[in-house]
Design a protein around this motif. Structure first.
Motif, short mmCIF file in Angstrom:
data_model
loop_
_atom_site.label_atom_id
_atom_site.label_comp_id
_atom_site.label_asym_id
_atom_site.label_seq_id
_atom_site.Cartn_x
_atom_site.Cartn_y
_atom_site.Cartn_z
N PRO A 193 0.60 -0.91 -0.24
CA PRO A 193 -0.19 0.62 0.04
C PRO A 193 0.50 1.48 0.00
CG PRO A 193 -0.86 -1.52 1.76
CD PRO A 193 0.53 -1.86 1.21
N SER A 194 1.23 2.15 -0.62
CA SER A 194 2.04 3.16 -1.54
C SER A 194 1.45 4.89 -0.91
CB SER A 194 2.36 2.89 -2.48
OG SER A 194 1.88 2.86 -3.48
N ALA A 195 -0.36 4.93 -0.96
CA ALA A 195 -0.69 6.34 -1.24
C ALA A 195 0.59 7.18 -0.34
CB ALA A 195 -1.87 6.14 -0.94
N TRP A 196 0.49 6.84 1.28
CA TRP A 196 1.41 7.70 1.89
C TRP A 196 2.60 7.76 1.68
CZ3 TRP A 196 0.81 11.12 4.84
CH2 TRP A 196 1.86 11.95 6.25
N TYR A 197 3.03 7.18 1.26
CA TYR A 197 4.96 6.84 0.55
C TYR A 197 5.17 7.80 -0.62
CZ TYR A 197 4.32 3.09 4.11
OH TYR A 197 4.02 2.37 5.06
N LEU A 198 3.80 7.83 -1.38
CA LEU A 198 4.08 9.04 -2.53
C LEU A 198 3.61 10.63 -2.17
CD1 LEU A 198 1.57 6.84 -5.13
CD2 LEU A 198 3.64 7.52 -5.56
N VAL A 199 2.54 10.99 -1.01
CA VAL A 199 2.89 11.90 -0.16
C VAL A 199 4.20 12.09 -0.10
CG1 VAL A 199 1.61 12.93 1.35
CG2 VAL A 199 0.39 11.84 0.25
N LEU A 200 4.73 11.13 1.07
CA LEU A 200 6.10 11.21 1.78
C LEU A 200 6.94 12.06 1.06
CD1 LEU A 200 6.48 8.76 4.33
CD2 LEU A 200 5.91 11.40 4.63
N GLY A 201 7.06 11.09 -0.41
CA GLY A 201 7.77 11.11 -1.40
C GLY A 201 7.93 12.21 -2.25
N LEU A 202 6.72 13.22 -2.57
CA LEU A 202 6.62 14.69 -2.67
C LEU A 202 6.68 15.53 -2.42
CD1 LEU A 202 3.14 13.36 -4.82
CD2 LEU A 202 5.44 13.87 -6.19
N PHE A 203 6.55 14.88 -1.34
CA PHE A 203 6.90 16.19 0.18
C PHE A 203 8.74 16.39 0.49
CE2 PHE A 203 7.86 17.51 4.23
CZ PHE A 203 7.01 18.91 4.61
N SER A 204 8.91 15.62 0.21
CA SER A 204 10.13 15.79 0.01
C SER A 204 11.23 16.37 -0.91
CB SER A 204 11.27 13.51 0.46
OG SER A 204 12.26 13.92 -0.04
N ARG A 205 9.88 15.69 -1.81
CA ARG A 205 10.74 16.03 -3.12
C ARG A 205 10.59 17.59 -3.09
NH1 ARG A 205 12.61 14.95 -8.37
NH2 ARG A 205 11.89 16.11 -10.05
N LEU A 206 9.23 18.57 -2.78
CA LEU A 206 8.78 20.13 -3.02
C LEU A 206 9.48 20.70 -2.06
CD1 LEU A 206 5.01 19.73 -3.24
CD2 LEU A 206 6.72 20.34 -5.27
N THR A 207 10.14 19.92 -0.67
CA THR A 207 10.70 20.66 0.58
C THR A 207 12.24 20.57 0.01
OG1 THR A 207 10.57 19.05 1.70
CG2 THR A 207 8.70 20.79 1.60
N GLY A 208 12.92 19.78 -0.25
CA GLY A 208 13.82 19.56 -0.79
C GLY A 208 14.72 18.32 0.93
N LEU A 209 13.31 18.21 2.10
CA LEU A 209 13.85 17.61 3.13
C LEU A 209 14.20 15.90 2.58
CD1 LEU A 209 10.99 18.66 5.72
CD2 LEU A 209 14.04 19.44 6.13
N PRO A 210 14.81 15.62 3.69
CA PRO A 210 15.64 13.89 3.36
C PRO A 210 13.88 13.04 3.20
CG PRO A 210 17.27 14.88 4.21
CD PRO A 210 15.83 16.00 4.14
N VAL A 211 14.24 11.84 2.60
CA VAL A 211 12.72 11.00 3.02
C VAL A 211 12.55 10.52 5.04
CG1 VAL A 211 11.96 8.72 3.47
CG2 VAL A 211 12.49 9.99 0.88
N HIS A 212 13.65 10.30 5.25
CA HIS A 212 13.56 10.53 6.25
C HIS A 212 13.06 11.15 7.64
CE1 HIS A 212 17.60 11.48 6.50
NE2 HIS A 212 17.42 11.56 8.02
N GLN A 213 13.42 13.03 7.30
CA GLN A 213 13.31 13.64 7.62
C GLN A 213 11.30 14.19 7.88
OE1 GLN A 213 15.49 17.14 7.23
NE2 GLN A 213 17.21 15.99 8.35
N ALA A 214 11.18 13.81 6.70
CA ALA A 214 9.81 14.10 6.19
C ALA A 214 9.23 12.70 7.05
CB ALA A 214 9.57 13.64 5.17
N TRP A 215 9.38 11.64 6.85
CA TRP A 215 8.39 10.92 7.10
C TRP A 215 8.01 10.47 9.06
CZ3 TRP A 215 8.79 5.62 4.98
CH2 TRP A 215 8.69 4.42 6.78
N THR A 216 9.02 11.19 9.85
CA THR A 216 9.43 11.55 11.15
C THR A 216 8.29 13.00 11.06
OG1 THR A 216 11.71 11.00 11.81
CG2 THR A 216 10.31 12.11 13.38
N LEU A 217 8.66 13.99 10.29
CA LEU A 217 8.02 15.00 10.90
C LEU A 217 6.10 15.41 10.39
CD1 LEU A 217 8.09 18.08 11.27
CD2 LEU A 217 8.51 18.62 8.90
N LEU A 218 6.25 14.28 9.35
CA LEU A 218 4.83 14.42 9.34
C LEU A 218 4.04 13.61 9.84
CD1 LEU A 218 4.19 14.85 5.40
CD2 LEU A 218 4.31 16.03 6.59
#
Length: 202
Positions: A91-116
């Protein structure tokens, strides 16, 4: 007559404002959020909470992170995350959101993961606390949803562990254990809880 009406309207506005804003309740909401942060961040006290990765059940967590990483690098194809072939079965919808957020903000995925993830849990507790406060008007009511995160399974007293092992490889965790990973399952629980609260009526 006009002055009397104006005074009455001002009084109604004042009562309405104080009904919506209760300073002691703000303390309750703040305490609820502090407890939530303690539950979510407590297991990694002394570690870089934003730069670390919650690798409990690491094989799954790394696969999820790989999906988000691929998206953050511009690959939106729903393929197996490591070799980028075949078909994605996670199931990947949330990980798509994380990836897009990371791409838009420049945050690494692991930081976006924790923050969101932390924001999602905090928002859910806040929404539940709002319902508790509106139903009771007790300043400490917003703390109760956060305290619910501290409930457990009495496993430490009965088995010496923080979880209960059941038949057929089943494991029963307390909320603090379930929420630790901050993965899509956690976000799903947050969405369900928030939707139920919305139905009850914020």
């Amino acid at each position: 007559m006009t002055n009397t009406l104006l005074i009455m309207l001002e009084g109604a506005k004042s009562r309405s404002w104080t009904a919506r804003f209760n300073p002691p309740a703000v303390i309750g909401f703040a305490c609820g959020q502090a407890i939530t942060l303690a539950v979510v961040l407590g297991p990694i006290i002394g570690q870089p909470w934003l730069n670390g990765f919650r690798n409990y059940f690491s094989s799954d967590q790394f696969a999820y992170a790989a999906i988000a990483t691929n998206v953050s690098q511009g690959s939106l194809a729903l393929v197996e995350p490591f070799n980028e072939t075949g078909q994605l079965f996670y199931p990947s919808a949330w990980y798509l959101v994380l990836g897009l957020f990371s791409r838009l903000t420049g945050l690494p995925v692991h930081q976006a993961w924790t923050l969101l993830g932390v924001l999602a849990i905090g928002g859910t507790v806040l929404a539940c606390g709002m319902v508790a406060w509106r139903a009771s008007r007790l300043w400490w009511a917003p703390i109760l949803p956060a305290l619910a995160l501290l409930t457990g399974t009495f496993a430490l007293a009965t088995g010496g562990y923080w979880y209960v092992i059941l038949d057929r490889h089943a494991v029963l965790w307390g909320p603090f254990g379930t929420l630790f990973t901050l993965n899509a399952e956690v976000i799903g629980l947050c969405i369900i809880a928030t939707a139920m609260v919305a139905l009850i009526g914020l």
